[in-house]
Design a protein around this motif. Structure first.
Motif, PDB file in Angstrom:
ATOM      1  N   GLU A   1     -26.455  32.405  -8.664  1.00  0.00           N
ATOM      2  CA  GLU A   1     -27.502  33.294  -8.146  1.00  0.00           C
ATOM      3  C   GLU A   1     -27.926  32.282  -7.299  1.00  0.00           C
ATOM      4  OE1 GLU A   1     -30.500  31.270 -11.411  1.00  0.00           O
ATOM      5  OE2 GLU A   1     -29.283  33.878 -13.175  1.00  0.00           O
ATOM      6  N   GLU A   2     -27.644  30.842  -6.618  1.00  0.00           N
ATOM      7  CA  GLU A   2     -28.403  30.816  -5.315  1.00  0.00           C
ATOM      8  C   GLU A   2     -27.370  31.633  -4.203  1.00  0.00           C
ATOM      9  OE1 GLU A   2     -26.770  26.488  -5.226  1.00  0.00           O
ATOM     10  OE2 GLU A   2     -28.856  26.142  -6.847  1.00  0.00           O
ATOM     11  N   ILE A   3     -26.145  31.641  -4.285  1.00  0.00           N
ATOM     12  CA  ILE A   3     -25.463  32.731  -3.790  1.00  0.00           C
ATOM     13  C   ILE A   3     -26.450  34.385  -3.234  1.00  0.00           C
ATOM     14  CG2 ILE A   3     -22.938  33.794  -3.048  1.00  0.00           C
ATOM     15  CD1 ILE A   3     -21.743  31.163  -3.775  1.00  0.00           C
ATOM     16  N   GLY A   4     -26.160  34.616  -4.480  1.00  0.00           N
ATOM     17  CA  GLY A   4     -27.248  36.062  -4.355  1.00  0.00           C
ATOM     18  C   GLY A   4     -25.736  36.853  -4.724  1.00  0.00           C
ATOM     19  N   PHE A   5     -25.359  36.249  -4.910  1.00  0.00           N
ATOM     20  CA  PHE A   5     -23.083  36.897  -5.589  1.00  0.00           C
ATOM     21  C   PHE A   5     -24.049  38.345  -6.321  1.00  0.00           C
ATOM     22  CE2 PHE A   5     -19.757  37.868  -7.643  1.00  0.00           C
ATOM     23  CZ  PHE A   5     -18.905  37.386  -6.398  1.00  0.00           C
ATOM     24  N   PRO A   6     -23.190  39.525  -5.702  1.00  0.00           N
ATOM     25  CA  PRO A   6     -23.820  40.551  -6.757  1.00  0.00           C
ATOM     26  C   PRO A   6     -23.446  40.605  -8.032  1.00  0.00           C
ATOM     27  CG  PRO A   6     -22.242  40.987  -4.037  1.00  0.00           C
ATOM     28  CD  PRO A   6     -22.455  39.597  -5.067  1.00  0.00           C
ATOM     29  N   ARG A   7     -24.336  41.210  -8.934  1.00  0.00           N
ATOM     30  CA  ARG A   7     -24.103  41.562 -10.388  1.00  0.00           C
ATOM     31  C   ARG A   7     -22.877  42.486 -10.853  1.00  0.00           C
ATOM     32  NH1 ARG A   7     -25.023  45.069 -13.949  1.00  0.00           N
ATOM     33  NH2 ARG A   7     -25.524  44.392 -16.760  1.00  0.00           N
ATOM     34  N   LYS A   8     -22.773  43.801  -9.372  1.00  0.00           N
ATOM     35  CA  LYS A   8     -21.579  44.881  -9.886  1.00  0.00           C
ATOM     36  C   LYS A   8     -20.540  43.951  -9.800  1.00  0.00           C
ATOM     37  CE  LYS A   8     -21.702  46.306  -5.349  1.00  0.00           C
ATOM     38  NZ  LYS A   8     -21.835  47.354  -4.289  1.00  0.00           N
ATOM     39  N   LEU A   9     -19.933  42.692  -9.249  1.00  0.00           N
ATOM     40  CA  LEU A   9     -18.951  42.025  -8.646  1.00  0.00           C
ATOM     41  C   LEU A   9     -18.334  41.181  -9.296  1.00  0.00           C
ATOM     42  CD1 LEU A   9     -18.842  41.528  -5.431  1.00  0.00           C
ATOM     43  CD2 LEU A   9     -17.432  43.821  -6.656  1.00  0.00           C
ATOM     44  N   VAL A  10     -18.900  40.703 -11.385  1.00  0.00           N
ATOM     45  CA  VAL A  10     -18.783  39.735 -12.080  1.00  0.00           C
ATOM     46  C   VAL A  10     -18.340  40.531 -13.208  1.00  0.00           C
ATOM     47  CG1 VAL A  10     -20.653  38.001 -14.251  1.00  0.00           C
ATOM     48  CG2 VAL A  10     -20.713  39.022 -11.086  1.00  0.00           C
ATOM     49  N   ALA A  11     -17.422  40.906 -13.405  1.00  0.00           N
ATOM     50  CA  ALA A  11     -16.904  41.141 -14.586  1.00  0.00           C
ATOM     51  C   ALA A  11     -17.075  40.833 -15.915  1.00  0.00           C
ATOM     52  CB  ALA A  11     -14.600  41.200 -14.282  1.00  0.00           C
ATOM     53  N   THR A  12     -17.674  39.650 -16.166  1.00  0.00           N
ATOM     54  CA  THR A  12     -18.098  39.508 -17.538  1.00  0.00           C
ATOM     55  C   THR A  12     -19.617  39.001 -18.003  1.00  0.00           C
ATOM     56  OG1 THR A  12     -17.645  36.940 -16.309  1.00  0.00           O
ATOM     57  CG2 THR A  12     -15.667  37.468 -17.803  1.00  0.00           C
ATOM     58  N   ARG A  13     -20.254  40.427 -17.227  1.00  0.00           N
ATOM     59  CA  ARG A  13     -21.342  40.462 -17.307  1.00  0.00           C
ATOM     60  C   ARG A  13     -21.581  41.138 -18.626  1.00  0.00           C
ATOM     61  NH1 ARG A  13     -20.287  44.240 -13.321  1.00  0.00           N
ATOM     62  NH2 ARG A  13     -20.415  46.339 -13.828  1.00  0.00           N
ATOM     63  N   ASP A  14     -20.590  41.921 -19.335  1.00  0.00           N
ATOM     64  CA  ASP A  14     -20.765  42.670 -20.456  1.00  0.00           C
ATOM     65  C   ASP A  14     -18.998  43.017 -20.831  1.00  0.00           C
ATOM     66  OD1 ASP A  14     -19.982  45.318 -19.366  1.00  0.00           O
ATOM     67  OD2 ASP A  14     -21.681  44.680 -18.633  1.00  0.00           O
ATOM     68  N   ALA A  15     -19.574  43.190 -21.731  1.00  0.00           N
ATOM     69  CA  ALA A  15     -17.798  43.237 -22.593  1.00  0.00           C
ATOM     70  C   ALA A  15     -17.342  44.897 -21.850  1.00  0.00           C
ATOM     71  CB  ALA A  15     -18.000  43.257 -23.751  1.00  0.00           C
ATOM     72  N   GLU A  16     -17.614  45.408 -21.966  1.00  0.00           N
ATOM     73  CA  GLU A  16     -17.763  47.507 -21.396  1.00  0.00           C
ATOM     74  C   GLU A  16     -17.051  46.922 -20.358  1.00  0.00           C
ATOM     75  OE1 GLU A  16     -19.593  51.409 -20.910  1.00  0.00           O
ATOM     76  OE2 GLU A  16     -20.578  50.437 -21.510  1.00  0.00           O
ATOM     77  N   THR A  17     -17.880  45.985 -18.828  1.00  0.00           N
ATOM     78  CA  THR A  17     -17.419  46.012 -18.288  1.00  0.00           C
ATOM     79  C   THR A  17     -15.421  45.360 -18.080  1.00  0.00           C
ATOM     80  OG1 THR A  17     -19.450  46.003 -16.938  1.00  0.00           O
ATOM     81  CG2 THR A  17     -17.896  45.416 -15.673  1.00  0.00           C
ATOM     82  N   PHE A  18     -15.828  44.252 -18.569  1.00  0.00           N
ATOM     83  CA  PHE A  18     -14.461  43.398 -18.913  1.00  0.00           C
ATOM     84  C   PHE A  18     -13.130  44.368 -19.509  1.00  0.00           C
ATOM     85  CE2 PHE A  18     -11.880  40.122 -20.342  1.00  0.00           C
ATOM     86  CZ  PHE A  18     -11.067  39.930 -19.021  1.00  0.00           C
ATOM     87  N   LEU A  19     -13.718  45.167 -20.279  1.00  0.00           N
ATOM     88  CA  LEU A  19     -12.604  45.646 -20.630  1.00  0.00           C
ATOM     89  C   LEU A  19     -11.857  46.850 -19.779  1.00  0.00           C
ATOM     90  CD1 LEU A  19     -13.710  46.037 -24.784  1.00  0.00           C
ATOM     91  CD2 LEU A  19     -11.755  44.333 -23.625  1.00  0.00           C
TER      92      LEU A  19
END
Length: 378
Positions: free
Chosen positions: A347-365
């Motif tokens: 959050e401090e970095i402002g990391f793009p949410r779209k690049l976080v594969a573990t944000r939800d199961a559908e994305t990771f799978l």
């Protein structure tokens, strides 16, 4: 209920003792602040306490006396009203972090250990229960696959140095349900990188027989046999002795070669491995192959000297458009899903949410299927 969004269950609700009475006060930086009642509906700054998150506290004065059946009946409505954040408990969908920005949701923990890792302390069922308590969508179990587990013995039964029977834990993953207590469950391992060619543990251990003594129909290595049962592999360096005093080009090639292994999905805790490498070249390979670079909670929590390295690695991933995974690297169930340090840094970095594969199961799978070819049927 332990998951209710009331002041009593909020970390920002503190008891203040005065001359005549004890009162509850909201101390959230961007919350309502001032005196509150324990049973009041929580403000948008709500952060669930660990005790409430694990079901140890309910409404003020009620305890947890309601029946288990009634609790289960209420869960669908509660899930519709809240999304439980693994690190801090419940956060309202579209809620805010302490800086007022949308809170980064991390619904998957894909680097965890069970008793099989020998220096870990929980069973797979205990880990699943912990994940379910925090409403994680997906749990990846990735026990160590390395020489840390069993010593090399030159006996008749262990003519090749390592006995396949010691690693049969990885071969019976089919006994696990794919969905357990509402949590999707993935089978994996954390394999050691063992040389400068990027080979993974067991690559040079030939097998001739199965665990029951039957001959194999075709020759396999220990690595190949273990990887057959895994949905994905985390490649990590734990012993860096082989990489000491070598060139940056050699260590960079090591990580690149490890990422080229078809079953490897994640480059594990590279920020604390103690092996320098050309970040740009390794990230280019990760992006090309659709592989993930891990931001590891245990590293940030227990290895403060590695924090700056991990932060820079995350920043470069954001700059280069490389997806990351987040794992607690938990060796005990109470750590499952708690991403305090990872979330704070991203959050401090402002990391793009779209690049976080573990944000939800559908994305990771989806990443798993594209990068490794593993399609998980539920």
């Amino acid at each position: 209920m332990s998951w209710e969004r009331i002041c009593q269950n909020c970390s920002f609700c503190q008891a203040k003792t005065g001359l005549l009475r004890t009162r509850s006060v909201c101390v959230a930086p961007d919350g309502r602040r001032g005196e509150v009642h324990a049973s009041d509906a929580a403000c948008p700054a709500f952060r669930m306490t660990p005790k409430a998150g694990f079901g140890l506290r309910g409404r003020w004065g009620e305890g947890v006396s309601r029946s288990r059946e009634a609790s289960r009946a209420d869960e669908p409505a509660a899930r519709a009203a809240t999304h439980l954040s693994p690190a801090g408990g419940a956060a309202k969908l579209g809620g805010s972090s302490k800086r007022g920005a949308p809170m980064l949701q991390l619904a998957c923990d894909v680097h965890t250990h069970t008793l099989y890792s020998r220096h870990a302390y929980s069973t797979i069922e205990e880990n699943v229960r912990a994940a379910a308590e925090l409403r994680l969508e997906l749990l990846g179990s990735t026990d160590h696959y390395s020489s840390m587990l069993f010593s090399e013995v030159g006996s008749m039964e262990r003519a090749q140095g390592y006995d396949l029977r010691d690693f049969q834990y990885f071969m019976n993953y089919g006994a696990w349900p794919r969905v357990w207590r509402g949590v999707r469950l993935l089978h994996g391992c954390e394999a050691d990188v063992v040389d400068l060619d990027g080979h993974l543990f067991g690559h040079d251990v030939p097998l001739t027989h199965e665990i029951n003594g039957n001959p194999l129909h075709r020759q396999l290595t220990l690595k190949e046999r273990v990887f057959q049962g895994c949905d994905y592999v985390i490649a990590s360096v734990h012993c860096d002795e082989f990489a000491r005093g070598v060139s940056l080009a050699q260590t960079t090639r090591m990580y690149v070669r490890a990422l080229e292994d078809p079953k490897v999905l994640i480059l594990g805790h590279a920020g604390r491995a103690g092996v320098p490498f050309d970040v740009g070249e390794v990230l280019a390979m990760a992006r090309e192959k659709g592989k993930l670079v891990e931001i590891n909670e245990a590293t940030l929590a227990s290895h403060p000297s590695a924090t700056s390295t991990c932060r820079r690695l995350a920043e470069r991933c954001a700059e280069e458009g490389v997806m990351i995974s987040t794992g607690t690297d938990s060796h005990i169930s109470c750590g499952i899903g708690h991403f305090d340090h990872v979330r704070s840094m991203l959050e401090e970095i402002g990391f793009p949410r779209k690049l976080v594969a573990t944000r939800d199961a559908e994305t990771f799978l989806g990443v798993l299927e594209r990068a490794v070819g593993t399609s998980v049927e539920v």
